[in-house]
Write an enzyme that holds these catalytic residues in place. Structure first.
Site, PDB file in Angstrom:
ATOM      1  N   ALA A   1       0.794  -1.235   0.000  1.00 57.89           N
ATOM      2  CA  ALA A   1       0.000   0.000   0.000  1.00 57.89           C
ATOM      3  C   ALA A   1       0.826   1.285   0.000  1.00 57.89           C
ATOM      4  CB  ALA A   1      -0.996   0.043   1.154  1.00 57.89           C
ATOM      5  N   ALA A   2       2.156   1.183  -0.184  1.00 60.43           N
ATOM      6  CA  ALA A   2       2.952   2.418  -0.305  1.00 60.43           C
ATOM      7  C   ALA A   2       2.466   3.216  -1.524  1.00 60.43           C
ATOM      8  CB  ALA A   2       4.435   2.101  -0.436  1.00 60.43           C
ATOM      9  N   GLY A   3       2.297   2.497  -2.632  1.00 60.47           N
ATOM     10  CA  GLY A   3       1.810   3.153  -3.846  1.00 60.47           C
ATOM     11  C   GLY A   3       0.407   3.718  -3.645  1.00 60.47           C
ATOM     12  N   ASP A   4      -0.423   3.010  -2.895  1.00 57.28           N
ATOM     13  CA  ASP A   4      -1.788   3.486  -2.642  1.00 57.28           C
ATOM     14  C   ASP A   4      -1.773   4.743  -1.778  1.00 57.28           C
ATOM     15  OD1 ASP A   4      -2.787   1.366  -4.103  1.00 57.28           O
ATOM     16  OD2 ASP A   4      -2.962   0.069  -2.349  1.00 57.28           O
TER      17      ASP A   4
HETATM   18  P1  ADP Z   1       4.398   0.367  -5.563  1.00 56.66           P
HETATM   19  O1  ADP Z   1       4.295   0.095  -4.090  1.00 56.66           O
HETATM   20  O2  ADP Z   1       3.096   0.755  -6.181  1.00 56.66           O
HETATM   21  O3  ADP Z   1       5.162  -0.656  -6.335  1.00 56.66           O
HETATM   22  P2  ADP Z   1       6.731   2.029  -5.222  1.00 56.66           P
HETATM   23  O4  ADP Z   1       7.457   0.844  -4.702  1.00 56.66           O
HETATM   24  O5  ADP Z   1       7.371   2.807  -6.314  1.00 56.66           O
HETATM   25  O6  ADP Z   1       5.257   1.700  -5.693  1.00 56.66           O
HETATM   26  O7  ADP Z   1       6.469   2.996  -3.975  1.00 56.66           O
HETATM   27  C1  ADP Z   1       5.560   4.073  -4.064  1.00 56.66           C
HETATM   28  C2  ADP Z   1       6.081   5.214  -3.237  1.00 56.66           C
HETATM   29  O8  ADP Z   1       6.226   4.787  -1.885  1.00 56.66           O
HETATM   30  C3  ADP Z   1       7.449   5.735  -3.627  1.00 56.66           C
HETATM   31  O9  ADP Z   1       7.360   6.676  -4.669  1.00 56.66           O
HETATM   32  C4  ADP Z   1       7.910   6.359  -2.315  1.00 56.66           C
HETATM   33  O10 ADP Z   1       7.330   7.623  -2.145  1.00 56.66           O
HETATM   34  C5  ADP Z   1       7.313   5.422  -1.270  1.00 56.66           C
HETATM   35  N1  ADP Z   1       8.257   4.378  -0.832  1.00 56.66           N
HETATM   36  C6  ADP Z   1       8.324   3.100  -1.257  1.00 56.66           C
HETATM   37  N2  ADP Z   1       9.320   2.421  -0.637  1.00 56.66           N
HETATM   38  C7  ADP Z   1       9.901   3.304   0.210  1.00 56.66           C
HETATM   39  C8  ADP Z   1      10.983   3.250   1.136  1.00 56.66           C
HETATM   40  N3  ADP Z   1      11.694   2.119   1.313  1.00 56.66           N
HETATM   41  N4  ADP Z   1      11.289   4.378   1.835  1.00 56.66           N
HETATM   42  C9  ADP Z   1      10.588   5.521   1.676  1.00 56.66           C
HETATM   43  N5  ADP Z   1       9.558   5.649   0.803  1.00 56.66           N
HETATM   44  C10 ADP Z   1       9.217   4.562   0.080  1.00 56.66           C
END
Ligand code: ADP
Length: 309
Positions: free
Chosen positions: A255-258
């Site tokens: 859910a980071a992307g969400d």
């Molecule tokens: P998804 O989860 O959809 O594959 P990402 O992995 O690119 O997308 O992560 C989405 C966003 O979450 C990133 O652009 C960033 O802002 C944040 N994020 C992801 N992983 C980390 C991390 N290890 N540390 C800090 N922010 C993170």
């Protein structure tokens, strides 16, 4: 934002699932059984996660979705209501079960997910047509690709014809027709999704520019390629740059992307400049990686503002 600012109207259209999560010492290989830690169940689904992320980030959220007429659907609805989300456009489908996702989380927060869409696959063109007054009066519309593409296309058409900006998070990865892309204002793929949309393999920084240009050429206003711990590549026709991620210790990137998309939609709806909106979204997303689960990990406005400061 101070409490006196009027909340912006964010319409989220998409999926709602129940996530069933197990943490394991490593992601199992095909055929392998890995003994994991405690079983953990929480509401998820990209649409629902983004709706909750937007509500906690400070938006007035209307969620258009379908859940089953079962205990999972009821639990999801209860969660939306407690987050202050408008649920009157969520259909309780008597003919299909609620969506379910089985999630394995490895030691470094990497995950591996299988989804049974259930009622999400029945979110139809008629559902979004019924919601037309809500869509056309929105400040922004936010969608993903866990719903049928014709539904996404119809909603994008309704929004775009009314001049309502559309944020499309093209996840999970699938190819999209120009017919959909040209109605999108902000496209937010991760690297894999950007590769699938453009056919360009992202190895060097110049590849990011190439992929972004290919997408901008479809008529999209801004392309934001999320780069995990590296942050987000923000591209318009005029300018391209990386907005770095916030430094946190991730425990679960589900859910980071969400979180990123929900917060981005709120910031854009509030009229923040693109880079500032991307930074706000980065902060919300970083916070989401520091807690287990999808919706339980999504941060509130105060915590986002604190990290930004
Ligand atoms: P998804 O989860 O959809 O594959 P990402 O992995 O690119 O997308 O992560 C989405 C966003 O979450 C990133 O652009 C960033 O802002 C944040 N994020 C992801 N992983 C980390 C991390 N290890 N540390 C800090 N922010 C993170």
């Amino acid at each position: 934002m101070t409490a006196s600012v009027t909340k912006k109207k964010i319409v989220v259209i998409g999926s709602s699932n129940t996530d069933m999560v197990i943490r394991t010492p490593r992601i199992p290989r095909p055929g392998e059984t890995v003994l994991g830690g405690e079983f953990f169940m929480a509401p998820g689904g990209k649409g629902a996660n983004q709706a909750v992320a937007a509500a906690r980030a400070g938006g007035e959220v209307h969620f258009i979705a379908r859940v089953g007429d079962d205990v999972f659907g009821q639990q999801s609805l209860d969660g939306f209501v407690s987050d202050g989300i408008h649920v009157d456009l969520i259909v309780r489908d008597k003919d299909a079960p609620s969506g379910v996702a089985l999630i394995i989380v490895g030691p470094d927060g990497e995950n591996c997910i299988a989804v049974a869409s259930g009622s999400n696959s029945r979110l139809g063109v008629a559902d979004v047509r019924l919601a037309k007054p809500v869509i056309t009066s929105a400040d922004i519309v936010l969608m993903q690709l866990e719903s049928p593409l014709e539904t996404v296309r119809e909603a994008a058409e309704i929004a775009a014809s009314a001049g309502v900006p559309v944020v499309l998070n093209p996840a999970p990865a699938r190819a999209l027709s120009d017919d959909i892309l040209r109605r999108v204002s902000y496209l937010t793929p991760n690297e894999t999704e950007a590769e699938i949309l453009t056919g360009i393999t992202l190895i060097k920084k110049s590849d990011l520019a190439k992929a972004a240009d290919a997408l901008l050429a479809k008529g999209i206003k801004a392309v934001l390629i999320t780069l995990g711990s590296k942050g987000v590549y923000v591209a318009t026709r005029e300018k391209k740059e990386v907005m770095p991620a916030f430094k946190v210790i991730p425990v679960d990137t589900t859910a980071a992307g969400d979180a990123f998309n929900g917060a981005l939609a709120v910031a854009l709806a509030e009229g923040r400049p693109l880079l500032e909106a991307a930074r706000f979204a980065n902060a919300a997303a970083a916070l989401a990686t520091t807690k287990m689960g999808a919706q339980p990990s999504l941060a509130g406005r105060d915590d986002i503002e604190k990290l930004l400061a």
